[in-house]
Scaffold this motif. Structure first.
Motif, short mmCIF file in Angstrom:
data_model
loop_
_atom_site.label_atom_id
_atom_site.label_comp_id
_atom_site.label_asym_id
_atom_site.label_seq_id
_atom_site.Cartn_x
_atom_site.Cartn_y
_atom_site.Cartn_z
N THR A 183 0.92 -1.18 0.07
CA THR A 183 0.06 -0.40 -0.22
C THR A 183 0.77 1.51 -0.35
O THR A 183 0.51 2.31 -0.42
CB THR A 183 -1.03 -0.32 1.50
N TYR A 184 2.60 1.25 0.28
CA TYR A 184 2.55 1.96 0.68
C TYR A 184 4.26 2.18 0.05
O TYR A 184 5.32 1.50 0.72
CB TYR A 184 3.25 2.57 2.16
N PRO A 185 4.11 2.24 -1.42
CA PRO A 185 5.81 1.56 -2.10
C PRO A 185 6.52 3.15 -1.50
O PRO A 185 6.40 4.12 -1.23
CB PRO A 185 5.43 2.21 -3.04
N LEU A 186 7.95 2.03 -1.27
CA LEU A 186 9.11 2.51 -0.69
C LEU A 186 9.62 3.61 -2.10
O LEU A 186 9.48 3.16 -3.05
CB LEU A 186 10.14 1.51 0.66
N GLY A 187 10.61 4.43 -1.15
CA GLY A 187 11.09 5.46 -2.62
C GLY A 187 11.28 7.13 -2.52
O GLY A 187 9.83 7.47 -1.16
N VAL A 188 11.76 7.51 -3.10
CA VAL A 188 11.78 8.89 -3.22
C VAL A 188 10.60 9.04 -3.89
O VAL A 188 10.48 9.42 -5.02
CB VAL A 188 12.95 9.69 -3.54
N LEU A 189 9.61 10.45 -3.28
CA LEU A 189 8.01 10.90 -4.07
C LEU A 189 8.35 11.42 -4.97
O LEU A 189 8.57 12.13 -5.94
CB LEU A 189 7.57 10.68 -3.08
N LYS A 190 9.38 12.63 -4.02
CA LYS A 190 9.71 14.06 -4.47
C LYS A 190 11.12 14.35 -4.11
O LYS A 190 11.60 14.26 -3.04
CB LYS A 190 8.35 15.08 -3.45
N ASP A 191 11.58 15.34 -5.16
CA ASP A 191 12.75 15.84 -4.48
C ASP A 191 13.74 17.38 -5.62
O ASP A 191 13.07 16.82 -6.92
CB ASP A 191 14.82 14.95 -4.87
N GLY A 192 12.56 18.38 -5.43
CA GLY A 192 12.97 19.16 -6.12
C GLY A 192 11.46 19.65 -6.11
O GLY A 192 10.16 19.19 -6.17
N PRO A 193 11.06 20.95 -7.10
CA PRO A 193 10.42 21.59 -6.97
C PRO A 193 8.85 21.21 -8.10
O PRO A 193 9.58 20.54 -9.16
CB PRO A 193 10.39 22.87 -7.90
#
Lengths: 76, 252, 359
Positions: free
Chosen positions: B241-251
């Motif tokens: 349900t909650y995939p791991l990783g970076v969802l956002k990095d920067g504007p």
């Protein structure tokens, strides 16, 4: 005799017997004791073959592990 | 045995930890998250800039164990309190430490408004899908199928609805500069989560905007599981349900 | 500084800034909105922050955070908005974080809310009710002092008249004496030194410096509020020494009652006026003395009867205490309604005096 690169000090009295370190230990050289600590929990014991990879220390929720690497790997 | 020449490669406690004594359950993931958070603060050199605002949950105990200026606040209100702190000390590294109950349930408005306002703080949400310190009830983040004290047969979408993906919601707001989700169920994921924490704290302290790190943690007690099965359950159930990783990095 | 003709909301905002307030957070709700707008206009120029918060709950918690960081901070609202803030007001009373709450109420219907609180635990809230813009300017600065002196959230009970009438005010900074340094305030600088700080209603302290814990901590706070109750009672008493009838009122109703007393005194009637300035702590001792020679006490308030409870607690059963006002809401819901006029009050005081067989 097994090649051993390091060792760990285990605060067996603080351990709550969750066993997360057992599965985390890459060389699989941690085994749970038979006897229990003052809290009534069994605790991990180190067998030869530790690689000082610190996985046990990282996963332990009760902060029981100090990890040391031998200057020279040796047969234990 | 002759004295063996050796070097310590890891100590049990992080430099900012005053003690390792706590009363969280065997196999709980929170203390692991505590330590990588405190290590991140030290390694970024933020010890004398960090101010923590902590919500209500099993993790609250950190305010006694860590040598950091801490304010323990009302359930769900941490991002608002942290906003006040940050606005008064713009150069401080202000963060909130909360649980899924504190954020997804009680304080959803607070975290979303604070993200939308691009407050230069970091929110860390420890997500184990239960209200741990009240004995394991369902939260807004409990996953479908998850058994809790208030969903004994497993959360079912028909009657209990669906979990709130807080990280995704925060990432969708322009005010958030960095959003990542990690876990602490094995040494590798712990190391990755620590990197996410360092990046998030670094960016908010540098004024890039609001940053958010969700960390999935084990709660064998609340999941009715033997401690050793916690990590596997987290991976097999929560990470779907909650995939791991970076969802956002920067504007964005 | 020359006197200035200012609208109440503007005057209160300037007075707060004069007192060193540099953080304000609020959510619109008339008649508080004008104070929020004034702060939004004035705070940036004073080097401060005015947050247009997304909810009242967030506004009051922002103020709590700013106060915990050592700033003079404030928030405000009225009625329903203050109801949303009660949780955090109680929290701040018990974790000893100072800030000011400007309760620009809709009439006098929120006396209980302001004085009994709706939060949690054993706490009290100092509450001052100014009678006009001038006193509001004074109370604003006094409240920031009291908040810091007692390390607690404090409240002003204002209303539409305080917020909307214009008055010539003297805006210079009042000095209420020295205060201890805020070494408890969070700034992050003691991290890693072994002496980092903690603000927590449970006051458990840290592993290397354990705190008193909730039992002792909350007992100490209860004792502190006992001291405040003795030390901070404020009132205004007028012509009560020889009064047969004492009329008690608070806030902006005060000047109306004073006018009624002056007119009835001109008719030879022995009537006096007593105005609690601190709604909490209620000036019970002074009221009992003011009513020493009275044969009846009339309580004029624009609500169904709330302050009358405190009046009865003060004068006991020695003298009859009777309500004079009632619920009275005008069409806009903002003002005090039709009963807040000198003729309305005067006729009822006169009637009450005639009913009671005198001497």
């Amino acid at each position: 005799m097994t090649l051993t690169r390091g060792t760990v000090e285990i605060d067996t009295e603080r351990c709550k017997g969750c066993e997360l370190c057992i599965a985390a230990c890459r060389p699989g050289v941690l085994v749970m004791s038979e006897e229990t600590n003052h809290q009534g929990y069994r605790f991990p014991l180190l067998e030869p073959g530790c690689t000082a990879c610190r996985a046990c220390r990282d996963v332990c929720p009760d902060y029981c592990f100090e990890v040391f690497r031998f200057d020279q790997a040796m047969e234990v | 045995m002759t004295e063996v020449a050796q070097k310590k490669v890891a100590s049990a406690l992080a430099p900012l930890q005053l003690s390792g004594e706590h009363h969280l359950c065997p196999g709980c993931g929170h203390p692991v998250a505590w330590r990588i958070l405190l290590e991140a603060i030290s390694e970024l050199g933020l010890e004398q800039r960090a101010i923590g605002v902590v919500g209500h949950g099993c993790y609250t105990n950190i305010v006694q164990l860590a040598d950091i200026d801490f304010l323990q606040c009302l359930h769900g209100r941490a991002p608002a309190v942290a906003t006040g702190v940050k606005r008064v000390h713009p150069d401080a590294a202000v963060f909130t430490l909360q649980g899924d109950g504190d954020v997804a349930s009680e304080g959803l408005a607070e975290v979303l408004h604070t993200a939308a306002r691009a407050e230069r703080i970091t929110t860390i949400m420890l997500n184990n899908g239960v209200f741990g310190d009240t004995g394991g009830q369902m939260t807004a983040a409990s996953v479908v199928g998850q058994r809790t004290k208030t969903s004994l047969d497993g959360r079912d979408a028909e009657t209990h609805g669906h979990p709130v993906p807080v990280a995704e919601l925060v990432a969708a707001l322009a005010g958030s500069a960095y959003v990542a989700r990690g876990s602490v169920n094995n040494a590798g994921s712990i190391a990755k989560s620590k990197r996410y924490l360092k990046r998030a704290l670094e960016l908010s302290a540098a004024g890039a905007g609001f940053t958010f790190v969700e960390i999935l943690t084990m709660c064998p007690t609340g999941w009715f599981l033997p401690t050793a099965e916690g990590p596997g359950y987290l991976e097999g159930t929560f990470e779907q349900t909650y995939p791991l990783g970076v969802l956002k990095d920067g504007p964005r | 500084m020359p006197a200035q003709l200012l609208q109440g909301s503007d005057a209160v905002a300037r007075s707060a800034i004069e007192a060193g307030c540099r953080f304000f957070a609020g959510y619109p709700m008339l008649p508080f909105t004008d104070l929020l707008e004034a702060m939004a206009r004035l705070m940036p120029g004073a080097g401060g922050v005015c947050m247009n918060a997304e909810t009242e709950i967030e506004a009051v918690n922002m103020a709590l955070g700013a106060g915990a960081a050592g700033a003079r901070a404030a928030t405000g609202s009225c009625g329903q908005g203050i109801a949303l803030m009660q949780e955090a007001i109680a929290e701040a009373a018990l974790n000893e974080v100072p800030f000011v709450v400007f309760n620009m109420a809709r009439g006098q219907q929120d006396y209980f809310q302001a004085t009994r609180g709706g939060g949690w635990g054993d706490y009290r809230t100092i509450c001052l009710a100014p009678k006009d813009v001038n006193e509001a300017v004074e109370h604003t600065q006094l409240l920031f002092h009291l908040a810091d002196l007692y390390r607690a959230p404090v409240m002003m009970y204002g209303d539409y008249l305080i917020g909307h009438t214009y008055m010539s005010v003297d805006m210079q900074r009042r000095d209420y004496g020295p205060l201890p340094p805020k070494d408890w305030a969070l700034d992050g600088r003691r991290g890693g030194t072994g002496a980092s700080r903690q603000i927590w209603t449970w006051a458990m302290g840290k592993a290397n410096d354990p705190g008193p814990g909730p039992d002792l901590h909350w007992q100490r706070i209860a004792a502190k509020f006992e001291d405040v109750a003795r030390a901070e009672q404020r009132w205004e008493s007028e012509l009560c020494d020889d009064a047969d009838t004492v009329v008690v009122s608070f806030g902006s109703a005060g000047p109306f009652v004073s006018q009624v007393v002056a007119e009835l005194r001109a008719d030879g009637l022995r009537v006096g006026a007593f105005r609690p300035v601190s709604l909490w702590p209620f000036p019970e001792t002074a009221l009992a003395e003011a009513c020493a020679s009275a044969r009846q006490v009339l309580v004029f308030e624009v609500n169904a009867g709330q302050m009358i409870d405190d009046v009865r607690l003060s004068v006991g059963h020695r003298v009859p205490v009777r309500p004079l006002g009632r619920v009275s809401i005008d069409f806009s819901g903002m003002r005090q309604g039709e009963i807040l006029t000198v003729p309305w009050i005067r006729e009822r005081v006169r009637a009450a005096m005639n009913e009671t067989v005198m001497g």
